[in-house]
Scaffold this active site. Structure first.
Site, mmCIF file in Angstrom:
data_model
loop_
_atom_site.group_PDB
_atom_site.id
_atom_site.type_symbol
_atom_site.label_atom_id
_atom_site.label_comp_id
_atom_site.label_asym_id
_atom_site.label_seq_id
_atom_site.Cartn_x
_atom_site.Cartn_y
_atom_site.Cartn_z
ATOM 1 N N GLY A 15 2.540 62.335 18.711
ATOM 2 C CA GLY A 15 3.682 61.738 19.390
ATOM 3 C C GLY A 15 3.411 61.622 20.878
ATOM 4 N N ALA A 16 4.464 61.429 21.659
ATOM 5 C CA ALA A 16 4.300 61.264 23.103
ATOM 6 C C ALA A 16 3.623 62.471 23.740
ATOM 7 C CB ALA A 16 5.669 61.018 23.741
ATOM 8 N N ALA A 17 3.998 63.682 23.324
ATOM 9 C CA ALA A 17 3.429 64.897 23.915
ATOM 10 C C ALA A 17 1.948 65.028 23.583
ATOM 11 C CB ALA A 17 4.201 66.127 23.429
ATOM 12 N N LYS A 36 -0.012 64.658 9.988
ATOM 13 C CA LYS A 36 0.267 64.925 8.576
ATOM 14 C C LYS A 36 0.162 63.667 7.722
ATOM 15 C CE LYS A 36 4.240 67.240 8.680
ATOM 16 N NZ LYS A 36 5.331 68.129 8.199
ATOM 17 N N GLU A 116 23.693 57.032 29.874
ATOM 18 C CA GLU A 116 24.005 57.654 28.592
ATOM 19 C C GLU A 116 24.909 58.857 28.805
ATOM 20 O OE1 GLU A 116 19.998 56.324 26.130
ATOM 21 O OE2 GLU A 116 20.208 58.411 26.758
ATOM 22 N N HIS A 242 22.937 64.633 16.299
ATOM 23 C CA HIS A 242 23.256 63.350 16.931
ATOM 24 C C HIS A 242 24.595 62.881 16.394
ATOM 25 C CE1 HIS A 242 23.043 59.284 18.443
ATOM 26 N NE2 HIS A 242 21.981 59.634 19.154
ATOM 27 N N ARG A 288 26.451 65.250 23.767
ATOM 28 C CA ARG A 288 26.355 65.092 22.317
ATOM 29 C C ARG A 288 27.031 66.212 21.530
ATOM 30 N NH1 ARG A 288 20.053 63.083 21.803
ATOM 31 N NH2 ARG A 288 20.394 60.972 22.593
ATOM 32 N N HIS A 349 19.357 66.347 14.618
ATOM 33 C CA HIS A 349 18.592 65.392 15.412
ATOM 34 C C HIS A 349 17.515 66.028 16.284
ATOM 35 C CE1 HIS A 349 17.760 61.745 17.613
ATOM 36 N NE2 HIS A 349 18.147 62.276 18.755
ATOM 37 N N ARG A 384 20.661 69.532 24.664
ATOM 38 C CA ARG A 384 19.782 68.587 25.366
ATOM 39 C C ARG A 384 20.570 67.413 25.930
ATOM 40 N NH1 ARG A 384 17.035 63.822 23.953
ATOM 41 N NH2 ARG A 384 17.733 63.970 21.784
#
Length: 532
Positions: A15-17, A36, A116, A242, A288, A349, A384
């Site tokens: 992923g991004a990380a 995976k 947001e 979420h 959220r 989420h 978060r």
């Protein structure tokens, strides 16, 4: 005989990380990236909203810091929050240099920023409503073109190999990671990966719940492996639901971005009544955790299966331009968001807790790093703030790379034994895995979900203890499979969530319990330490 691979760095997750770390290190290191399944699969791919960063002259670092602390119910680590926000602009600049096509304002040089829930300013840089896809495609393309980055798809990491596992005389203080075992799904063989450094970038653990917006890969593998290896784990009771997942059998994992509410979307009951202002003065723009609890409350009060999200009062061209992916996906399911409200429900989420790391993403085991959703950096606190997650991935991956470059060691490669499966057989009772899998996710949803009680947590603890006993016995007697490994990891993560939730005698952020509805005066993180 196991196949052995040797690399300077092994990263679990693309992923991004994981890819940021790989790209930052590849010029001087050999890097293996394990996934995976397909290398494109992962939570980054599905991230819609964008990346939060201080990019406008009207915005300030202090404002972003305060919004993050407020959303995290004052549990965020002040140093970690400041470190992240102060490195936000340079992280966006790095993504732009990588070639990520962020949405611009008209024909000018300025990027469009959206707002947001929980943010006091427009600071979300995005690529239409498919920011994660744009970042993922860009970083994968760049990584594939680098000669020092090697992808190993269809590999399921089993366990980390540490010096303490190789020799019981090694103390916790001197424990180092030296590699890992992984199941090759192509031929069902167990491979050994030797590495001077290992980074866990496996994502979160939302698959532990029955309903989730996450892909199937989010089974808490990194957190579970780190715990078994001796890592400290923090704040696992804080699981973000979420508020707005599309309620449709054909779209069980499709979430409706926070940005829809940021651009004027309204939450409605079945009779068309707005209800969010009954719960928070910010209405639909509340954080959220508040929105998810409000929806959960109204659904239970009215016996409804969902509520509605409506943005049809906005101009149709505006909706299609800003939310093309959401518009098309909803249309495929029979809902035209330019003309009608759509049914939504909360779904698991994001995992706010994880493996405890410092600002360099280093764990308490030497040479082992955790980044992204696998890690607990202290940024998110008890909840978060929207679009801080992708920011965290980039900031802490680049910090980890800097730390690795500065602390390169010349440790001699240790002998790692082949995987021993001489005492196990093939299982002819896969139904055991299927049954335990379903039971685990169901009781986590029912007992350790959006609203908790002491009795529910005790029931969950009793069940997870029994399940872990059954799973460990199965693991000891039969050859490993992908489903068994994920179930084993999910059971560990479920136990960590339950233990953490039972230890918190208050309601704060994402952890809400009817037995302790008030928030304590002093905020303390929950840190669990494995017994050796």
């Amino acid at each position: 005989m196991s196949q052995h691979h040797h690399f300077d760095i092994v990263i679990i997750g693309a992923g991004a990380a994981g890819l940021t770390l790989a790209l930052e290190l590849a010029d001087k290191h050999t890097v293996a990236v394990l996934t995976k399944g397909d290398i494109k699969e992962g939570s980054t791919l599905y991230a819609q909203g964008g990346v939060a960063a201080v990019l406008s002259e009207k915005d300030t670092v202090e404002s972003h810091i305060q919004d993050t602390i407020n959303a995290g119910a004052e549990l965020g680590n002040q140093d970690a929050v400041r470190f992240t926000v102060e490195h936000s602009k340079e992280s966006i600049d790095w993504l732009i240099d990588q070639g990520v096509p962020f949405t611009r304002n008209g024909e000018g040089d300025h990027y469009h920023l959206t707002k947001e829930g929980g943010h006091s300013h427009r600071r979300i840089i995005h690529s239409a409503d498919a920011t994660g896809l744009a970042i993922s495609k860009t970083l994968i393309r760049n990584a594939k073109n680098h000669p020092n980055i090697h992808f190993f798809a269809d590999r399921v990491a089993i366990d980390l190999i540490t010096t303490q596992k190789l020799s019981s005389s090694v103390s916790d203080q001197d424990n180092k990671v030296v590699g890992l075992y992984a199941l090759n799904l192509e031929n069902d063989s167990i491979e050994v990966f030797h590495a001077g450094r290992v980074a866990l970038a496996c994502g979160g653990a939302s698959k532990v719940y029955l309903y989730t917006s996450n892909p199937d890969t989010a089974s808490g593998d990194g957190i579970a492996m780190a715990w078994r290896a001796g890592c400290h784990v923090g704040n696992m009771e804080f699981n973000q639901f979420h508020p707005t997942c599309l309620y449709d059998a054909k779209a069980k994992t499709f979430l409706i971005s926070e940005a829809v509410r940021g651009e004027g979307g309204r939450l409605l009951l079945s009779d068309g009544t707005r209800f969010m202002f009954e719960f928070d003065e910010r209405g639909e723009l509340a954080p959220r955790d508040i929105v998810a609890r409000a929806i959960d409350h109204e659904m239970k009060r009215l016996g409804e299966k969902h509520v509605y999200l409506d943005i049809s009062h906005k101009d149709p061209d505006f909706i299609k331009e800003h939310f093309p992916t959401i518009y098309q996906r909803c249309l495929d399911c029979g809902y035209d968001i330019t003309k009608e409200p759509i049914p939504v429900v909360p779904a698991a989420h994001y995992t706010c807790g994880g493996v405890v790391v410092d600002e360099h993403s280093a764990t308490n085991i030497t040479n082992l790093y955790a980044i992204g959703e696998t890690a607990y950096t202290g940024l998110h606190g008890a909840n978060r703030l929207a679009s801080n997650s992708l920011l965290e991935c980039i900031v802490f991956a680049r910090s980890a790379a800097k730390h690795i470059r500065k602390s390169d060691s010349n440790d001699a490669t240790l002998d790692i034994p082949d995987w021993d499966d001489s005492q196990v057989t093939d299982s002819d009772e896969a139904v055991v895995i299927t049954h335990n899998w379903a039971e685990l996710r169901r009781f986590m949803w029912d007992y350790v979900g959006i609203v908790r009680t002491n009795k529910r947590l005790l029931r969950a603890k009793h069940r997870v203890d029994m399940l872990q006993s059954e799973i460990n016995e199965f693991y000891s007697n039969y050859k490993v499979s992908s489903d068994l490994l994920e179930l084993r990891n999910l059971a560990v993560v479920a136990d960590l969530i339950i233990q953490s939730a039972m230890s918190r005698k208050e309601s704060r952020g994402l952890h809400y319990t009817l037995d302790y509805p008030e928030k304590l005066d002093q905020a303390e993180p929950t840190v669990l330490i494995p017994s050796r």
